[in-house]
Design a protein around this motif. Sequence first.
Motif, PDB file in Angstrom:
ATOM      1  N   GLY A 128      45.777 -81.447 -57.797  1.00 32.33           N
ATOM      2  CA  GLY A 128      45.979 -83.621 -57.627  1.00 32.33           C
ATOM      3  C   GLY A 128      46.688 -83.848 -58.344  1.00 32.33           C
ATOM      4  N   ALA A 129      47.156 -83.393 -59.699  1.00 30.92           N
ATOM      5  CA  ALA A 129      48.162 -84.701 -60.167  1.00 30.92           C
ATOM      6  C   ALA A 129      49.541 -84.961 -59.577  1.00 30.92           C
ATOM      7  CB  ALA A 129      48.800 -83.474 -61.603  1.00 30.92           C
ATOM      8  N   LEU A 145      49.948 -85.629 -65.044  1.00 29.14           N
ATOM      9  CA  LEU A 145      48.805 -85.689 -65.508  1.00 29.14           C
ATOM     10  C   LEU A 145      48.505 -86.471 -64.609  1.00 29.14           C
ATOM     11  CD1 LEU A 145      48.054 -86.654 -69.552  1.00 29.14           C
ATOM     12  CD2 LEU A 145      47.163 -85.195 -68.049  1.00 29.14           C
ATOM     13  N   PRO A 146      47.468 -86.651 -63.894  1.00 30.64           N
ATOM     14  CA  PRO A 146      47.303 -87.669 -62.958  1.00 30.64           C
ATOM     15  C   PRO A 146      46.377 -89.038 -64.150  1.00 30.64           C
ATOM     16  CG  PRO A 146      45.368 -85.943 -63.009  1.00 30.64           C
ATOM     17  CD  PRO A 146      46.157 -85.820 -63.863  1.00 30.64           C
ATOM     18  N   PRO A 147      46.979 -90.544 -63.415  1.00 27.27           N
ATOM     19  CA  PRO A 147      46.531 -91.730 -64.241  1.00 27.27           C
ATOM     20  C   PRO A 147      44.907 -91.292 -65.062  1.00 27.27           C
ATOM     21  CG  PRO A 147      47.553 -92.059 -62.455  1.00 27.27           C
ATOM     22  CD  PRO A 147      47.239 -90.584 -62.338  1.00 27.27           C
ATOM     23  N   SER A 148      44.371 -90.797 -64.196  1.00 28.03           N
ATOM     24  CA  SER A 148      43.161 -90.708 -64.293  1.00 28.03           C
ATOM     25  C   SER A 148      42.596 -89.247 -63.799  1.00 28.03           C
ATOM     26  CB  SER A 148      41.772 -92.065 -64.820  1.00 28.03           C
ATOM     27  OG  SER A 148      41.939 -92.723 -62.928  1.00 28.03           O
ATOM     28  N   ALA A 198      39.257 -78.969 -63.392  1.00 28.39           N
ATOM     29  CA  ALA A 198      40.300 -79.879 -63.722  1.00 28.39           C
ATOM     30  C   ALA A 198      40.644 -80.573 -65.298  1.00 28.39           C
ATOM     31  CB  ALA A 198      40.721 -81.278 -62.789  1.00 28.39           C
ATOM     32  N   GLU A 199      39.393 -80.596 -65.268  1.00 29.01           N
ATOM     33  CA  GLU A 199      38.807 -80.582 -67.152  1.00 29.01           C
ATOM     34  C   GLU A 199      39.025 -79.201 -67.951  1.00 29.01           C
ATOM     35  OE1 GLU A 199      34.500 -81.783 -68.927  1.00 29.01           O
ATOM     36  OE2 GLU A 199      35.105 -80.780 -67.256  1.00 29.01           O
ATOM     37  N   ALA A 223      53.426 -83.440 -71.894  1.00 24.05           N
ATOM     38  CA  ALA A 223      52.684 -83.968 -71.244  1.00 24.05           C
ATOM     39  C   ALA A 223      53.536 -85.113 -69.965  1.00 24.05           C
ATOM     40  CB  ALA A 223      51.756 -84.206 -71.488  1.00 24.05           C
ATOM     41  N   VAL A 224      53.299 -85.538 -68.763  1.00 24.21           N
ATOM     42  CA  VAL A 224      54.289 -86.448 -68.234  1.00 24.21           C
ATOM     43  C   VAL A 224      52.990 -87.329 -67.394  1.00 24.21           C
ATOM     44  CG1 VAL A 224      56.160 -87.262 -66.273  1.00 24.21           C
ATOM     45  CG2 VAL A 224      56.530 -85.863 -68.538  1.00 24.21           C
TER      46      VAL A 224
END
Lengths: 206, 206
Positions: free
Chosen positions: B15-16, B123-126, B152-153, B165-166
């Motif tokens: 989902g990222a 990384l997804p924004p949150s 995901a956690e 990390a992007v």
Amino acid sequence: MSTQGLLIVLSGPSGAGKGTVCKALLKECPQIQYSISATTREPRTGEKEGKSYFFTEKKQFESKIESNQFLEWAKVYDNYYGTPKDFVIKNLKKGKDVILEIDVNGAKQVLKNFPDGTFIFLLPPSLEELSNRINKRGTDSQEVIKKRLASAEGEISEMKNYNYAVLNDQVENAVEKIKAIIIAEKCKIDKIDVIKEDFKNDLPID
Amino acid sequence: MSTQGLLIVLSGPSGAGKGTVCKALLKECPQIQYSISATTREPRTGEKEGKSYFFTEKKQFESKIESNQFLEWAKVYDNYYGTPKDFVIKNLKKGKDVILEIDVNGAKQVLKNFPDGTFIFLLPPSLEELSNRINKRGTDSQEVIKKRLASAEGEISEMKNYNYAVLNDQVENAVEKIKAIIIAEKCKIDKIDVIKEDFKNDLPID
């Protein structure tokens, strides 16, 4: 992502084109702060205090050396030149990236005083080209040119202590690479604790 | 500068946006070779051998696992998926950069088999945004979604083993950062022996 700015050290042998590349980089990235040096030499026409240099009395400069207030310093003929720590640190804390355009000896001192900096070694395309560039300046005597080339050889052997080497075949290529290095450095895992904190705040997920 | 290509591992939680970012990157940088996976599942309509996948018999796949011919592999339900070492190494030796778009477990295996790779965590924004993205797919049941978020956690805690990390806040931002990382990696001191050799050939200077 990271709250503190990057200290970028742009160094390399005399004639590699540090000045030209640095100027072009700052033109494209006006958010980068150029590190202003302190010097004991007299201001030249048009030079402004706190813009061109921090003009400093000899005694004051020496007392600052004593109290470790320079990231690096050198005595060139009769004058001192140095990078004041406080100016650099203040800007980094504000989140600004600060660039130091300095010679290899200066970079060596910064490496000791600020190992977390990003050390970039600028390379001329070849020693032949380096020789051409130094000759083209026309300001140096043959003896000085010979000395510079000999010291370039020694300086290039210092490259191993840097993080990156950028070939200055064309100024725009070198600038593109330095810009990429700055972006990449900010994506390094050890620089992005802030994100991890953000995610911690999001938890627990459900 | 460096003769061998870079192995770029693009990973991160489901989902990222790994697939979207990878596709956009390859569109902008057609010189990067996408790593083609091997699988034991049946080809779907339009899928081509050696383009979409290397379609492989189960027994052959298992024998390749035995002889350590995958950089990483996994069994998903009844099918195997894996990254063939030979395809990747062949392209790297040709000087091509190869990108692997894989999940966190796969990346963990590659880290063991090829620690010199460049490991990028997307990384997804949150986690909230991650949840939205997984929901939007509409292909997963509520239970699967819950499982994915929980994993995901755990996956984000793997980030520390990566080089970079992007944040995938916008696809174009993420692509720009990955492009910068690739350029910067090639300027790293340990990647540029070739230059040093060039200079050695120039010596002695006089």
